[in-house]
Design an enzyme around this catalytic site. Structure first.
Site, PDB file in Angstrom:
ATOM      1  N   PHE A   1       0.536  -1.172   0.075  1.00 28.78           N
ATOM      2  CA  PHE A   1       0.209  -0.103   0.107  1.00 28.78           C
ATOM      3  C   PHE A   1       0.947   1.488  -0.040  1.00 28.78           C
ATOM      4  O   PHE A   1       1.739   1.570   0.976  1.00 28.78           O
ATOM      5  CB  PHE A   1      -0.891  -0.091   1.167  1.00 28.78           C
ATOM      6  CG  PHE A   1      -1.842   1.224   1.193  1.00 28.78           C
ATOM      7  CD1 PHE A   1      -2.940   1.053   0.228  1.00 28.78           C
ATOM      8  CD2 PHE A   1      -1.489   2.207   1.826  1.00 28.78           C
ATOM      9  CE1 PHE A   1      -3.766   2.316   0.157  1.00 28.78           C
ATOM     10  CE2 PHE A   1      -2.445   3.667   1.628  1.00 28.78           C
ATOM     11  CZ  PHE A   1      -3.643   3.379   0.849  1.00 28.78           C
TER      12      PHE A   1
ATOM     13  N   LYS B   1       2.640  10.691   7.957  1.00 26.74           N
ATOM     14  CA  LYS B   1       1.897  10.088   9.079  1.00 26.74           C
ATOM     15  C   LYS B   1       2.530  10.882  10.446  1.00 26.74           C
ATOM     16  O   LYS B   1       2.156  12.190  10.812  1.00 26.74           O
ATOM     17  CB  LYS B   1       1.951   8.634   9.278  1.00 26.74           C
ATOM     18  CG  LYS B   1       1.086   7.972   8.192  1.00 26.74           C
ATOM     19  CD  LYS B   1       0.715   6.458   8.707  1.00 26.74           C
ATOM     20  CE  LYS B   1      -0.187   5.792   7.592  1.00 26.74           C
ATOM     21  NZ  LYS B   1      -1.522   5.914   7.694  1.00 26.74           N
TER      22      LYS B   1
ATOM     23  N   ASP C   1       9.328   2.849   1.544  1.00 19.53           N
ATOM     24  CA  ASP C   1       8.096   3.681   2.095  1.00 19.53           C
ATOM     25  C   ASP C   1       8.080   3.389   3.494  1.00 19.53           C
ATOM     26  O   ASP C   1       7.439   2.220   4.093  1.00 19.53           O
ATOM     27  CB  ASP C   1       6.724   3.075   1.167  1.00 19.53           C
ATOM     28  CG  ASP C   1       5.450   3.702   1.749  1.00 19.53           C
ATOM     29  OD1 ASP C   1       5.351   4.489   2.734  1.00 19.53           O
ATOM     30  OD2 ASP C   1       4.576   3.616   1.134  1.00 19.53           O
TER      31      ASP C   1
HETATM   32  N1  PLP Z   1       2.259   4.341   2.645  1.00 19.84           N
HETATM   33  C1  PLP Z   1       1.928   3.497   3.539  1.00 19.84           C
HETATM   34  C2  PLP Z   1       3.019   2.469   3.763  1.00 19.84           C
HETATM   35  C3  PLP Z   1       0.881   3.725   4.298  1.00 19.84           C
HETATM   36  O1  PLP Z   1       0.365   3.148   5.399  1.00 19.84           O
HETATM   37  C4  PLP Z   1      -0.006   4.947   3.944  1.00 19.84           C
HETATM   38  C5  PLP Z   1      -1.164   5.393   4.453  1.00 19.84           C
HETATM   39  O2  PLP Z   1      -1.872   4.483   5.365  1.00 19.84           O
HETATM   40  C6  PLP Z   1       0.394   5.682   2.521  1.00 19.84           C
HETATM   41  C7  PLP Z   1       1.440   5.242   1.978  1.00 19.84           C
HETATM   42  C8  PLP Z   1      -0.613   6.755   2.304  1.00 19.84           C
HETATM   43  O3  PLP Z   1      -0.235   7.669   3.188  1.00 19.84           O
HETATM   44  P1  PLP Z   1      -1.377   9.027   2.929  1.00 19.84           P
HETATM   45  O4  PLP Z   1      -2.814   8.747   3.567  1.00 19.84           O
HETATM   46  O5  PLP Z   1      -0.896  10.246   4.142  1.00 19.84           O
HETATM   47  O6  PLP Z   1      -1.435   9.669   1.562  1.00 19.84           O
END
Ligand code: PLP
Length: 388
Positions: free
Chosen positions: A126, A242, A213
């Protein structure tokens, strides 16, 4: 309700929070073991964060990146010093940080004469909801209806080095591997200990960028400031968001080695990205994590919490596994279990369900042993009640 409820929110809202607790509008108190999905990792209404926000808000909120921004410079200095990365681009969210990473990988590919650069991404990944990040994410559910998706991604099974080797020997358009060092939305999936170092080695051999990520794993959650620090490696790109602002939106795309200097003026940007309020808050977050040894605390409390959960739940055959690192913990049940969440509310604890059947705990990294005992007890009561 006339706002779009893409998250199917539960029938509850909170009026205020303090430390590890939230209160609903009826005055009932809940232990927050979710932190707004790994965001308020220092707890609610942290005095130093509240003070930083108030201080900055009373001075200056926004001027734009057309001018120098002192707080952005300070945050960039601090983040790069703590991570050994060399440069950083600030945006407003995780998806934006990942978009920057994807754009960098493409620029990198073009700089090497690859006309249609491709990035290896993982099953169950994700990375966000923008067009490129939802394409990089796995799962037809999030993608269906948004076709045509963005080209330039190749999917591989997570934690499978042979699959990467096989792609490496069959394609000459790969420029990067992008992955979460522990998958979050995909069900709290930590890889084998040698997986990330092996990916680093392959990237070095092939001249690919290693993009981690760390949007969910970052800021102390897994026992180090960033998860890659558990290994003896430096990624080329790290994305963070986050918990970086403890609730004030901010995203960061950090670069090192060949990923540096690819963004030249005009190649990328953001109106709000790197604004004084977000940067001053994030700088304070980093200072608190560092000065209070909170990464270490997350490691210790995370180990204690996992052991307590294992001890309490190991006799239940319905519990299929308890996994994670630091304070990123998944408890897999034997069935899709979103309907456990109202029971959790009754017991005064907040967590989420991800990947259909995994209870996801992302409690504050400021936990003490007493909190660990409370969480373990409540989770055990919730699961027992669910199966009664
Ligand atoms: N990458 C990861 C691993 C995530 O857990 C999330 C959100 O849950 C995102 C990217 C996306 O972040 P945002 O919701 O701030 O765009």
């Amino acid at each position: 309700m006339n706002y779009i409820t893409t998250y199917q929110p539960m029938d509850i809202s909170f009026s205020h929070g303090a430390g590890h607790y939230l209160w609903d509008s009826q005055g009932k108190k809940y232990f927050d073991a979710l932190c707004g999905i790994a965001v308020t990792s220092l707890g609610h209404n942290h005095p130093k964060i509240t003070q930083a926000i108030q201080e900055q808000a009373s001075k200056l909120l926004h001027t734009s990146n057309i001018f120098q921004i002192t707080a952005q410079n300070e945050l960039a200095e601090k983040l790069t010093a703590l991570t050994q990365m060399k440069q950083v681009f600030f945006g407003n969210s995780g998806a934006e940080a990942n978009e920057a990473a994807i754009k960098l990988a493409r620029l990198y590919g073009h700089s090497k004469g690859i006309e249609t650069p491709s990035i290896i991404v993982m099953e169950k990944a994700f990375h966000g909801r923008t067009m490129a990040t939802l394409t990089a994410s796995a799962g037809r559910k999030g993608q269906a209806g948004f076709e045509p998706l963005v080209p330039g991604f190749v999917r591989a099974p997570y934690n499978d080095i042979e699959a990467i080797d096989s792609i490496a020997s069959n394609r000459d358009d790969i420029v990067a591997i992008m992955l979460e060092p522990i998958q979050g939305e995909g069900g709290i999936n930590p890889p084998d200990p040698d997986y990330i170092p092996q990916l680093r080695k392959i990237c070095d051999e092939k001249g690919w960028l290693l993009i981690l990520d760390e949007i969910q794993t970052g800021l102390g959650r897994t026992g180090k400031l960033y998860n890659y620090m558990h290994y003896d490696i430096i990624p080329d790109i790290v994305t963070s968001a986050k918990a970086l602002g403890n609730g004030v939106p901010i995203g960061a795309c950090l670069m090192s080695g060949p990923a540096c200097n690819l963004f030249q003026p005009g190649k990328h940007g953001s109106t709000f990205g790197g604004n004084p309020l977000a940067c001053h808050t994030a700088l304070t977050v980093l200072n608190v994590i560092e000065s209070e040894n909170l990464s270490e605390n997350a490691q210790i409390m995370g180990d204690n919490l996992r052991h307590a959960l294992i001890e309490k739940l190991c006799t239940m055959p319905e519990v299929r596994g308890i996994r994670g690192q630091g304070l990123m913990i998944g408890i897999e049940l034997d069935r899709p279990c979103r309907d456990i969440l109202p029971i959790a509310l009754e017991h005064g604890i907040l967590f989420s369900v991800t990947s259909e059947s995994v209870l996801r705990l992302l409690p504050p990294i400021t936990l003490c042993q007493e909190d660990v005992d409370i969480i373990a007890e409540k989770i055990c009561d919730v699961i027992t009640t669910y199966y009664d």
